[in-house]
Each structure stands twice: as C-alpha cells, then as structure tokens.
Design an enzyme around this catalytic site. Structure first.
Site, short mmCIF file in Angstrom:
data_model
loop_
_atom_site.label_atom_id
_atom_site.label_comp_id
_atom_site.label_asym_id
_atom_site.label_seq_id
_atom_site.Cartn_x
_atom_site.Cartn_y
_atom_site.Cartn_z
N ASP A 20 -11.85 -29.87 18.58
CA ASP A 20 -10.56 -30.55 18.37
C ASP A 20 -9.43 -29.55 18.58
O ASP A 20 -8.78 -29.10 17.65
CB ASP A 20 -10.51 -31.15 16.95
CG ASP A 20 -9.18 -31.82 16.64
OD1 ASP A 20 -8.50 -32.25 17.60
OD2 ASP A 20 -8.84 -31.91 15.45
N TRP A 203 -1.53 -66.93 14.40
CA TRP A 203 -2.44 -67.10 15.53
C TRP A 203 -3.43 -65.95 15.66
O TRP A 203 -4.52 -66.15 16.19
CB TRP A 203 -1.67 -67.37 16.81
CG TRP A 203 -0.83 -66.28 17.43
CD1 TRP A 203 -0.07 -65.36 16.81
CD2 TRP A 203 -0.65 -66.07 18.83
NE1 TRP A 203 0.59 -64.58 17.72
CE2 TRP A 203 0.25 -64.99 18.98
CE3 TRP A 203 -1.15 -66.69 19.98
CZ2 TRP A 203 0.65 -64.52 20.22
CZ3 TRP A 203 -0.75 -66.21 21.22
CH2 TRP A 203 0.14 -65.15 21.34
N ASP A 204 -3.11 -64.78 15.14
CA ASP A 204 -4.11 -63.70 15.08
C ASP A 204 -5.38 -64.21 14.42
O ASP A 204 -6.49 -63.88 14.85
CB ASP A 204 -3.59 -62.51 14.28
CG ASP A 204 -2.42 -61.81 14.94
OD1 ASP A 204 -2.59 -60.68 15.39
OD2 ASP A 204 -1.32 -62.40 14.98
N ASN A 240 3.85 -67.46 9.75
CA ASN A 240 3.85 -66.28 10.62
C ASN A 240 2.96 -65.21 9.96
O ASN A 240 2.09 -64.63 10.60
CB ASN A 240 5.28 -65.80 10.77
CG ASN A 240 5.46 -64.67 11.76
OD1 ASN A 240 6.57 -64.43 12.21
ND2 ASN A 240 4.42 -63.96 12.12
N GLN A 251 3.68 -70.30 13.34
CA GLN A 251 3.09 -69.54 14.45
C GLN A 251 2.43 -70.51 15.42
O GLN A 251 2.31 -71.70 15.14
CB GLN A 251 2.05 -68.55 13.90
CG GLN A 251 2.63 -67.29 13.31
CD GLN A 251 2.70 -66.14 14.29
OE1 GLN A 251 1.75 -65.40 14.51
NE2 GLN A 251 3.86 -65.96 14.89
N ASP A 366 6.60 -61.82 20.40
CA ASP A 366 7.75 -60.99 20.08
C ASP A 366 7.51 -59.56 20.55
O ASP A 366 6.66 -58.89 19.99
CB ASP A 366 8.08 -61.05 18.59
CG ASP A 366 6.85 -60.81 17.69
OD1 ASP A 366 5.72 -61.13 18.11
OD2 ASP A 366 7.04 -60.33 16.56
N GLU A 560 -3.96 -52.44 19.63
CA GLU A 560 -3.37 -53.78 19.61
C GLU A 560 -3.22 -54.36 21.02
O GLU A 560 -3.40 -55.56 21.23
CB GLU A 560 -2.00 -53.67 18.94
CG GLU A 560 -1.14 -54.91 18.94
CD GLU A 560 0.28 -54.63 18.49
OE1 GLU A 560 0.94 -55.58 18.06
OE2 GLU A 560 0.74 -53.46 18.58
#
Length: 622
Positions: A20, A203-204, A240, A251, A366, A560
């Site tokens: 590392d 919606w996730d 949301n 959402q 968004d 993500e």
C-alpha cells in the site's frame, strides 16, 4: 489445495507496508509495490501471491476474519485466486447485503445516530418523527429516549408543506414499520443504498429488491414492500427517503412491480391482496389527482410540493443562482437565504426555480440537463411507462389471481377497467412522447406543448413493460443504441444533448458520460422482451466487464455510478461517487449496483461468463 494459517495483525501490517504505497489502506493498480507477497502454507512450503487482484483478495480475507473477532485465520489459496465473476457475486450475496440492511428498532436507530448527516445535531437529540396514527411506534420510541440520544415526536394528522418547511432546522428520521412479536418490538428490515445514503430510498429499494430476489433473499425483498406499504398508509406516498424533509416528495413508482415479483415466489395471496389495495390507493391519491401530478392531457408529471430551498443540499450548492439576487438587495448570500426562507423576501423566479429543483429530486434523476429548470412542466416518458405498468399489473393480477373481481377503497374493480386505462395511456404516450422522425421516445412539455429534443437512456423504458409496438421497438433499437452505447454500457444521455461543460455550466451526474444501474436493468429486460437478445447480451457484458475490471484493479470497489465512456468509477460530476471511500474492504458495495451485477449475471450466457473471468475486452467479442 494450499492453505495458509496466518496471524491477522502481523500479516496485515507486513502486507500494507509493502504493497500500500499510497497509504489509502487499499491495494490497487495505483500502488507501486512489488505486487508479490510471500506466504508460508500449512505444509511449510513458500508461496508467492502475485498481482493486484490476488493481493487485494488476501487483504479482504484478512479483514473479514478480523471483523469476525479472530486473531488468526486459515485462508485457502482458492479464496485468493477465486475467479472475479464468482468472487464479486459471493461478496454481494454473503457480505454486502448484510452491510446495507437496516431497521428502525433500538439497534438500528443507534446506527442512524452516527450518520454523518446528523453531525450538526451533536448538541441535541436526533428527532424521530412518528405518524399521527402509529401509537405503537410513538410509545416504543418514547421508551428509547432515556437510552439513546433521540427525541420522539408525533407528526400532525395533516402534514402540510408549511409544516414540513418548519422542520428544516430540526431535520430527523421518519419511522418505518415496527412489528410486535412475542412481546418484543422489532423493526421491519430494509436495504439502504450505502455510504451517506443511510435511509430507505424510493426507487433504489425496488432495484435493490431485484438483486435480493436473485440472491434468494425473498423475506428481505418482502420487507421492503411492507415498508413501502407503511409509507403510503402513514405518509401518503412512497417517500424519496425516510427523512423529514422528504415528506412532500415521492419517487419513481415501482411498487406494483415489487409486490408482483415477490408474489411470484411466495404465492401468498393474502399478502398480495393487502398490498394491491394499498397500491391502488397510491395510484389514485398520489398520481391521479388533477392539477397536481396528473396534467390536462391525461399524462403524468412529477411535482414535489415542498416550499423554499431543499434543505438536504450541501452549503453553497445554490450560490451561483442566489448571488445576483443577493447583490441586488446589497446583502450576503447567507443573509438572503435566511430572509427568503423566512418569507421576508419575495422572489417569484426563485419560487419557480426551487419548485422545479425539488421536482427533479422527486424524479430520481437528480440532476440532469434533461429536466433542469422545467421538470414540473414535463410528462417524462419513464414516469408514464411506470404508471402504464401499474395499470397493467392491476389488470393482470385481478384477472389471474382474484377471479376478475377486486374490492379496494370502497370500489369494485375488474380487469377490463384497468386494461382500458393501460390502453388509453399507451395511446397517449405514443401521441405525445413518440417522435416518429427521430424514431425515439422523448419527454413532452405539457405547458409549451412541445416535445423535448434531449436524447436520454430513458428513451428505452417503453420496452421494459411492452408499451411499444414491435415496429416501434425495432426502430428505437436501431436509432438509440448507436447514440447511447458506450464502452461500459448505456450512457445517461448523448454528449450532444448534454451540451458543452464549463465552470459556469458543470457536468450533471445523470448525463453523459455517466451510466446508472436502473437504466441498464430496465433496458436489458426491455431488449429481451422484444427478442433483441444479442443486443441485451452485449450490453450486459459491457456493464459487468466494467464492474469487474474496476473491482479487480481497485480493491473490490463497487460504486454508485460509472463513467461508461471511459468505463471507470472515477466520475467527475457533482456529489462525487458513493462507494469509493473505504478502507481495507468495501462492506457494502452500492445497493442498486450490487443488484445490477447479480441480475445481469443471471441473464448472461455461460460462454460470456468465461470471457469475463479472463477480463476479455467487450470490443474483442462483439
């Protein structure tokens, strides 16, 4: 098979000291170590672990054992040399889902208190807001006030935008479903996206559940639907996310898809009946109210009904917009915000700006230049596709499961009622959102009466639920794939639609060059629906290859979103990239990205899986 009996702390220290070199407590291709580490196997022979992937696997296995409280561990060589396709899948199934699972009982709330979004509340107690009717939850959280740093507060029976705005300076968590079993109260579990997104998002949750079902975690997917039901019954909508400032914001609607897919496994008719009633209630009370989310042309829009500046945004996010107005009245931006929020300054432009801005966030996209500045004026194609799916699901479930008769909300429904609604919406979508000249589905501005020219990944969504005709699908695939297909999959938009980027006009995360899991998953299913199997296989391969290559090179990173043009997790857009900031090992991945991997793998042909393990570039196969 060689097995290594290792002292965890000593091996970790030596491994990181040697490999590392940039000190980030990960082993990646950017480290400059020798990429070769000596281990002694149980039979006394020396073995050299070589390569970034193998060394990072060793690091991960040591850390997993350490997290389990062990001081030594036996690691077989096949764990270090595990093919990447199966390793990533195993980590998602056995490790990441567990890391993303939360609940709103005492143990779960204690974790929420340490959320970074609550750091400003260190001098106070974290508010937990409870629906007016939920006495079980209110009494339960009251008993926790003396044990945890929380304050239980009951919401009013009627929740207005003005009331929600009044909570902006004391934001808190909204309760979700609790169950009492054998005298003990437990929270119904839910999966969060990950990182700073430490709540149940709208919606996730559906896309995460697709992955959960692939992995056989049916009870957890079912629990997600149960929490959706709780939100509709108590907050009036699927939120949301379950924080106080989202009370006026819903959402993208996937509820019927979730309950249908769970039911197909459980065959629990009573459970389905209860949820179907709630889904019809949501459809009628959230989406089909004229003048709100239902527009005059019969199609729908998003409409977040809050007031003022969205409080969840980081400091300085709106400075460029607010600066000229602050200068006009000769005050600082901070003072202008304070006066505007208190109503001491009136500004019609900002009222409209923030209406659209909040609505962008309700849409889930968004942010994007596709919908910036006019979102509440748009009949977005994907929203109307989702509501068409609702109507179709209602019709087919009532016909096939409930003998063509279903009572809900003091009304009696037959399948023909919903089939007619679905057929009418299909015609409206094709009238307003199908652009025959471009051969694409686009958004429609019901205020200006014009179609958008912005080309986005959402153009494919009518294929997801078979709304398009075979002819339209053929034209769409022919025209849209060349525009949106990139090295790592489908981009959020075309570069031309996004336009030029500058300091004054920064990149938006849902636009080119970025790609997102929900788009890919819907597009794969849509292509398969219409027989475009070759195209689907290629897109799945491109997406999975990108995930695997980045995970192999960067210590198991699953973020993500991705830049699909460069096929990298190094995304340069607002908000950064959740899931990339960790030490030693990712304990979560990212919710819908995990799901897209498991779902894509379930659809991919075996011959391509072998190529993925060899990290053969998509361009060499397709």
């Amino acid at each position: 098979m060689k097995v290594f009996n290792l002292q965890i702390e000593d091996t970790l220290s030596r491994l990181l000291l040697q490999e590392d070199t940039d000190g980030d407590k990960k082993i990646t291709i950017e480290d400059k170590g020798p990429k070769a580490f000596d281990l002694i196997s149980e039979d006394g022979t020396k073995h050299v672990i070589k390569g970034t992937y193998q060394l990072s696997n060793l690091l991960q296995e040591l850390v997993i054992a350490k997290y389990d409280g062990k001081t030594s561990v036996k690691i077989p060589l096949n764990k270090i040399d595990e093919p990447p396709v199966s390793r990533i899948s195993r980590m998602i199934r056995d490790f990441y889902w567990k890391g993303l699972t939360r609940s709103m009982d005492a143990q779960g709330v204690e974790k929420l208190i340490s959320d970074t979004k609550n750091e400003s509340l260190t001098a106070e107690k974290l508010p937990i807001y409870i629906p007016f009717q939920d006495d079980l939850a209110f009494n339960y959280y009251k008993t926790l006030e003396t044990k945890l740093n929380i304050n239980a507060a009951k919401l009013p029976e009627v929740i207005s935008p003005e009331f929600v705005k009044s909570l902006n300076d004391k934001p808190g968590i909204l309760s979700l479903k609790l169950e009492k079993e054998n005298g003990e109260i437990k929270g119904v579990p839910f999966v969060v996206p990950g990182g700073r997104f430490n709540e149940m998002y709208g919606w996730d949750s559906y896309f995460e559940s697709v992955g959960l079902l692939v992995d056989g975690k049916v009870d957890l997917a079912k629990a997600m639907a149960d929490n959706f039901q709780y939100e509709i019954e108590h907050y009036g909508k699927i939120l949301n996310a379950n924080r106080s400032y989202y009370l006026t914001r819903t959402q993208p609607p996937f509820y019927t898809s979730l309950i249908r897919e769970v039911f197909e496994i459980t065959n629990d008719k009573n459970w389905l009946k209860s949820h179907l009633k709630t889904a019809i209630k949501e459809y009628e009370s959230v989406w089909m109210v004229k003048g709100k989310r239902l527009t005059e042309n019969g199609l729908n829009r998003y409409l977040a009904e809050g007031l003022g500046i969205p409080p969840e945004c980081e400091e300085g996010h709106y400075d460029a917009v607010l600066k000229p107005f602050a200068a006009e009245v000769n005050c600082s931006i901070e003072d202008y915000i304070t006066k505007y929020q208190k109503g001491e300054l009136q500004n019609d432009f900002l009222d409209t700006y923030f209406l659209h801005d909040r609505t962008v966030r309700e849409s889930g996209h968004d942010t994007s230049y596709r919908i910036e500045g006019n979102c509440a004026d748009l009949n977005l194609v994907e929203l109307n596709v989702l509501l068409y799916k609702y109507e179709l699901d209602f019709a087919e479930l009532i016909k096939n499961v409930f003998d063509d008769s279903f009572n809900a909300n003091s009304n009696s429904y037959t399948s023909s009622y919903w089939f007619k609604k679905a057929d009418n919406r299909k015609q409206l979508v094709n009238t307003f959102c199908w652009n025959a000249d471009l051969g694409l589905y686009v958004d429609y501005n019901h205020v200006t009466k014009t179609q958008s020219t912005f080309v986005a990944a959402t153009t494919f969504t009518p294929l997801w639920c078979n709304l398009a005709s075979k002819e339209q699908a053929t034209v769409l695939v022919k025209n849209a794939l060349p525009l949106l297909k990139e090295k790592g999959g489908i981009a959020g938009s075309t570069k031309a639609s996004r336009g030029d980027i500058s300091e004054e006009r920064p990149a938006r995360q849902w636009d080119y060059p970025n790609g997102w899991a929900p788009h890919q998953m819907m597009i794969w299913k849509g292509l398969i629906n219409y027989g475009f199997n070759k195209e689907a296989q290629e897109l799945i391969y491109r997406w999975l290859f990108m995930i695997i290559k980045n995970a192999v090179d960067y210590n198991g990173t699953i973020p993500e979103k991705y830049d699909v043009v460069e096929a990298t997790h190094k995304v340069f857009a607002e908000y950064g990239n959740v899931g990339t900031d960790f030490e030693y090992i990712s304990q979560e991945g990212f919710g819908w990205m995990n799901a897209s991997y498991q779902y894509g793998l379930s659809l991919l042909e075996n011959r391509y899986i072998q190529n993925l393990n060899k990290l053969i570039e998509p361009e060499k196969i397709f």
